[in-house]
Design a protein around this motif. Structure first.
Motif, PDB file in Angstrom:
ATOM      1  N   PRO A 105       0.798  -1.233   0.000  1.00 49.83           N
ATOM      2  CA  PRO A 105       0.000   0.000   0.000  1.00 49.83           C
ATOM      3  C   PRO A 105       0.828   1.278   0.000  1.00 49.83           C
ATOM      4  N   GLN A 106       2.059   1.225   0.529  1.00 43.01           N
ATOM      5  CA  GLN A 106       2.890   2.425   0.607  1.00 43.01           C
ATOM      6  C   GLN A 106       3.566   2.759  -0.719  1.00 43.01           C
ATOM      7  N   LEU A 107       3.539   1.818  -1.672  1.00 43.83           N
ATOM      8  CA  LEU A 107       4.206   2.020  -2.955  1.00 43.83           C
ATOM      9  C   LEU A 107       3.193   2.316  -4.045  1.00 43.83           C
ATOM     10  N   ARG A 108       3.584   3.136  -4.998  1.00 45.67           N
ATOM     11  CA  ARG A 108       2.694   3.493  -6.089  1.00 45.67           C
ATOM     12  C   ARG A 108       2.509   2.314  -7.034  1.00 45.67           C
ATOM     13  N   VAL A 109       1.493   2.436  -7.870  1.00 44.41           N
ATOM     14  CA  VAL A 109       1.141   1.345  -8.779  1.00 44.41           C
ATOM     15  C   VAL A 109       2.348   0.925  -9.619  1.00 44.41           C
ATOM     16  N   VAL A 110       3.121   1.893 -10.129  1.00 46.65           N
ATOM     17  CA  VAL A 110       4.264   1.555 -10.972  1.00 46.65           C
ATOM     18  C   VAL A 110       5.242   0.647 -10.232  1.00 46.65           C
ATOM     19  N   HIS A 111       5.487   0.937  -8.949  1.00 43.38           N
ATOM     20  CA  HIS A 111       6.398   0.102  -8.152  1.00 43.38           C
ATOM     21  C   HIS A 111       5.821  -1.298  -7.970  1.00 43.38           C
ATOM     22  N   ASN A 112       4.524  -1.365  -7.666  1.00 45.14           N
ATOM     23  CA  ASN A 112       3.892  -2.665  -7.458  1.00 45.14           C
ATOM     24  C   ASN A 112       3.935  -3.518  -8.718  1.00 45.14           C
ATOM     25  N   VAL A 113       3.706  -2.899  -9.864  1.00 40.58           N
ATOM     26  CA  VAL A 113       3.754  -3.647 -11.121  1.00 40.58           C
ATOM     27  C   VAL A 113       5.168  -4.155 -11.378  1.00 40.58           C
ATOM     28  N   LEU A 114       6.156  -3.305 -11.146  1.00 37.83           N
ATOM     29  CA  LEU A 114       7.543  -3.693 -11.423  1.00 37.83           C
ATOM     30  C   LEU A 114       8.082  -4.713 -10.423  1.00 37.83           C
ATOM     31  N   ALA A 139       6.104  -1.157 -17.453  1.00 37.21           N
ATOM     32  CA  ALA A 139       4.978  -1.111 -16.517  1.00 37.21           C
ATOM     33  C   ALA A 139       3.778  -0.429 -17.146  1.00 37.21           C
ATOM     34  N   ARG A 140       4.020   0.669 -17.870  1.00 37.12           N
ATOM     35  CA  ARG A 140       2.920   1.390 -18.510  1.00 37.12           C
ATOM     36  C   ARG A 140       2.216   0.512 -19.550  1.00 37.12           C
ATOM     37  N   ALA A 141       2.994  -0.241 -20.323  1.00 38.30           N
ATOM     38  CA  ALA A 141       2.405  -1.116 -21.348  1.00 38.30           C
ATOM     39  C   ALA A 141       1.571  -2.220 -20.702  1.00 38.30           C
ATOM     40  N   ALA A 142       2.062  -2.771 -19.581  1.00 40.93           N
ATOM     41  CA  ALA A 142       1.305  -3.818 -18.883  1.00 40.93           C
ATOM     42  C   ALA A 142      -0.001  -3.260 -18.334  1.00 40.93           C
ATOM     43  N   LEU A 143       0.047  -2.064 -17.779  1.00 36.65           N
ATOM     44  CA  LEU A 143      -1.169  -1.433 -17.257  1.00 36.65           C
ATOM     45  C   LEU A 143      -2.140  -1.102 -18.380  1.00 36.65           C
ATOM     46  N   ALA A 144      -1.619  -0.764 -19.546  1.00 35.92           N
ATOM     47  CA  ALA A 144      -2.501  -0.493 -20.685  1.00 35.92           C
ATOM     48  C   ALA A 144      -3.277  -1.747 -21.074  1.00 35.92           C
ATOM     49  N   LEU A 148      -5.511   0.305 -17.325  1.00 35.08           N
ATOM     50  CA  LEU A 148      -5.202   1.149 -16.176  1.00 35.08           C
ATOM     51  C   LEU A 148      -3.961   2.007 -16.421  1.00 35.08           C
ATOM     52  N   ALA A 149      -3.676   2.337 -17.670  1.00 31.83           N
ATOM     53  CA  ALA A 149      -2.466   3.094 -17.981  1.00 31.83           C
ATOM     54  C   ALA A 149      -2.433   4.437 -17.268  1.00 31.83           C
ATOM     55  N   ASP A 150      -3.602   5.004 -16.982  1.00 34.41           N
ATOM     56  CA  ASP A 150      -3.661   6.313 -16.327  1.00 34.41           C
ATOM     57  C   ASP A 150      -3.450   6.229 -14.819  1.00 34.41           C
ATOM     58  N   LYS A 151      -3.272   5.022 -14.287  1.00 37.19           N
ATOM     59  CA  LYS A 151      -3.098   4.845 -12.836  1.00 37.19           C
ATOM     60  C   LYS A 151      -1.642   4.558 -12.460  1.00 37.19           C
ATOM     61  N   LEU A 152      -0.717   4.851 -13.361  1.00 39.60           N
ATOM     62  CA  LEU A 152       0.688   4.500 -13.154  1.00 39.60           C
ATOM     63  C   LEU A 152       1.233   5.018 -11.828  1.00 39.60           C
ATOM     64  N   TRP A 153       0.875   6.251 -11.448  1.00 43.09           N
ATOM     65  CA  TRP A 153       1.436   6.873 -10.255  1.00 43.09           C
ATOM     66  C   TRP A 153       0.447   6.908  -9.091  1.00 43.09           C
ATOM     67  N   VAL A 169      -2.615  -8.376 -12.014  1.00 42.41           N
ATOM     68  CA  VAL A 169      -2.475  -9.045 -13.316  1.00 42.41           C
ATOM     69  C   VAL A 169      -1.375  -8.365 -14.128  1.00 42.41           C
ATOM     70  N   ALA A 170      -1.316  -7.028 -14.087  1.00 40.86           N
ATOM     71  CA  ALA A 170      -0.248  -6.311 -14.784  1.00 40.86           C
ATOM     72  C   ALA A 170       1.123  -6.729 -14.248  1.00 40.86           C
ATOM     73  N   ARG A 171       1.209  -6.973 -12.948  1.00 36.39           N
ATOM     74  CA  ARG A 171       2.458  -7.456 -12.345  1.00 36.39           C
ATOM     75  C   ARG A 171       2.862  -8.799 -12.947  1.00 36.39           C
ATOM     76  N   LEU A 172       1.886  -9.665 -13.190  1.00 39.90           N
ATOM     77  CA  LEU A 172       2.169 -10.941 -13.845  1.00 39.90           C
ATOM     78  C   LEU A 172       2.664 -10.730 -15.264  1.00 39.90           C
TER      79      LEU A 172
END
Length: 271
Positions: A105-114, A139-144, A148-153, A169-172
């Motif tokens: 929870p303390q890390l942004r979406v980009v960190h969690n995906v990576l 990470a942005r491509a996976a979120l797309a 959820l590409a707009d939720k990167l940060w 799922v983007a993390r996978l």
């Protein structure tokens, strides 16, 4: 046949091969005489009543528990003999998805995906990524792909439950595993969101050639997504076949006293 003598290198074509596998806790077997093969790219759902051994089966496949009897091969590796680098390699090639998304929870979406890249990076690069995310475009491509590409940060608590599971799922996707084990990944979501997440997992399997095994509590999600269903009861393999072959009679026999409580009589299958 002596299953202890199986040569893992002889059967690399099966991401999962279990032969006579058993797991025991406190002297009591919770899985017994499980034999099955799962083919590359196959999408398999595992069903069964509470206490059937579904989660234990996933732990066996992942190498988190060792068979008390028989043999378990995962991605061509005998899980009883894995140590060191071979175990680390298997962990890198296995993707996990749980009922709780396990986002930090303390890390942004980009960190969690990576986080999906940690098994591929050196310790120095992993630590650097906490300060400044590495491979942001990956990470942005996976979120797309999960819309959820707009939720990167964004922070996880700014997202809905369904969106948080999409981040998982983007993390996978960035991890690029060969085998994904999803243990009741949608049981905390409503049916509509559950369908979306199962659909995303199946798209991942089809597009990236990933083998997918899902422990499903909601049987409404079986049709149209999976190649095969494996049913466990009392720690044993009760039935396996295509989703279209499931009948109400089979569900009554499989779930017993839970059949009415789970409203399985409302599922549209053959009588």
């Amino acid at each position: 046949m002596n299953t202890d003598s199986i040569d893992a290198q002889a059967v690399p074509e099966h991401p999962v091969r279990l032969q006579g596998a058993a797991i025991a806790y406190g002297g009591q077997r919770v899985l017994d005489d499980i034999s099955l093969d799962i083919a590359p790219g196959e999408r398999v759902a595992v069903i069964g009543p509470s206490g059937a051994g579904k989660t234990t089966l996933f732990r066996l496949i992942a190498g988190l528990v060792k068979p008390a009897a028989g043999c378990a091969l995962t991605l061509g590796e005998d899980t009883r003999r894995l140590r060191g680098r071979r175990l680390a390699r298997l962990r890198r090639e296995l993707g996990f998805l749980y009922q709780q998304d396990n986002l930090i929870p303390q890390l942004r979406v980009v960190h969690n995906v990576l986080m999906g890249r940690l098994g591929h990076w050196s310790l120095a690069r992993a630590l650097l990524s906490l300060l400044w995310p590495q491979q942001i475009e990956r990470a942005r491509a996976a979120l797309a792909r999960v819309e959820l590409a707009d939720k990167l940060w964004a922070l996880p608590d700014e997202l809905s439950g369904g969106q948080q599971q999409r981040v998982a799922v983007a993390r996978l996707i960035v991890q690029q595993p060969r085998l994904v084990l999803a243990d009741e990944p949608v049981s905390a979501l409503d049916l509509r969101l559950g369908r979306e997440i199962i659909g995303l997992l199946c798209q991942l399997a089809q597009r990236d050639g990933v083998t997918l095994v899902v422990n499903l509590h909601t049987l409404d999600l079986l049709q149209g997504h999976f190649d095969r269903v494996i049913a466990l009861r009392g720690g044993r393999l009760f039935w396996q076949g295509e989703p279209a072959q499931i009948t109400q009679h089979l569900l009554r026999e499989l779930y017993g006293a839970e059949y009415r409580a789970l409203h399985l009589d409302e599922i549209e299958v053959q009588e």
